[in-house]
Design a protein around this motif. Structure first.
Motif, mmCIF file in Angstrom:
data_model
loop_
_atom_site.group_PDB
_atom_site.id
_atom_site.type_symbol
_atom_site.label_atom_id
_atom_site.label_comp_id
_atom_site.label_asym_id
_atom_site.label_seq_id
_atom_site.Cartn_x
_atom_site.Cartn_y
_atom_site.Cartn_z
ATOM 1 N N ASN A 22 -32.859 89.453 -6.083
ATOM 2 C CA ASN A 22 -32.044 90.118 -5.078
ATOM 3 C C ASN A 22 -32.051 89.298 -3.796
ATOM 4 O OD1 ASN A 22 -30.521 92.222 -3.892
ATOM 5 N ND2 ASN A 22 -32.355 93.185 -3.089
ATOM 6 N N CYS A 82 -35.108 100.063 -4.870
ATOM 7 C CA CYS A 82 -34.101 99.740 -5.874
ATOM 8 C C CYS A 82 -33.719 101.102 -6.469
ATOM 9 C CB CYS A 82 -34.671 98.796 -6.925
ATOM 10 S SG CYS A 82 -33.441 98.089 -8.009
ATOM 11 N N CYS A 98 -30.663 101.353 -10.602
ATOM 12 C CA CYS A 98 -31.750 100.538 -11.157
ATOM 13 C C CYS A 98 -32.433 101.281 -12.295
ATOM 14 C CB CYS A 98 -32.811 100.289 -10.086
ATOM 15 S SG CYS A 98 -32.596 98.769 -9.190
ATOM 16 N N ASP A 104 -37.501 94.212 -7.665
ATOM 17 C CA ASP A 104 -36.326 93.414 -7.304
ATOM 18 C C ASP A 104 -36.753 92.461 -6.195
ATOM 19 O OD1 ASP A 104 -33.633 92.829 -7.665
ATOM 20 O OD2 ASP A 104 -32.935 94.394 -6.304
#
Length: 130
Positions: A22, A82, A98, A104
């Motif tokens: 991410n 997330c 998610c 992430d």
């Protein structure tokens, strides 16, 4: 249309998870600013978002976790959730919710774990509170 979760697997000394990539920078694929501090974070800093259950109503905000994978470990700060309960909107960069077992991570985490750039995106890991 998507499976959603309000809980995550139990946390142990070595909690199994799936590491994803991410960007926490402004304009990155993370959407809006991080939930913990309403700030954006450099991809060069080891920061992560945790699935909703592990994020636990911000109880891990700005705390460090240790991530182990690819034969290495790195300490990263939790800055965001997330979201496992919502998605497909502007705040979530139009991504689906998610799964419940996600860490992430920024590029810095992937680099610290020594994962070849061509393999960035998904990795089985374990994590624990630092």
């Amino acid at each position: 249309m998507y499976t959603t979760y309000t809980c995550s697997p139990p946390i142990s000394g070595n909690t199994k998870a799936f590491l994803t990539l991410n960007s926490f920078e402004s304009g990155g694929d993370g959407g809006g600013p991080s939930e913990c501090d309403n700030q954006y974070h450099s991809d060069d800093k080891p920061v992560v978002a945790l699935s909703t259950g592990w994020f636990n109503h911000e109880s891990r905000c700005l705390k460090n976790i240790t991530i182990s994978g690819n034969g290495r470990s790195v300490v990263a700060m939790v800055v965001d959730e997330c979201d496992s309960t919502m998605g497909c909107d502007k705040d979530h960069d139009y991504q689906p919710p998610c799964p419940n077992n996600i860490v992430d991570a920024s590029q810095a985490v992937w680099k610290a774990l020594g994962v070849p750039h061509s393999d960035w995106g998904g990795l089985d890991i374990v994590w624990s509170d630092a």
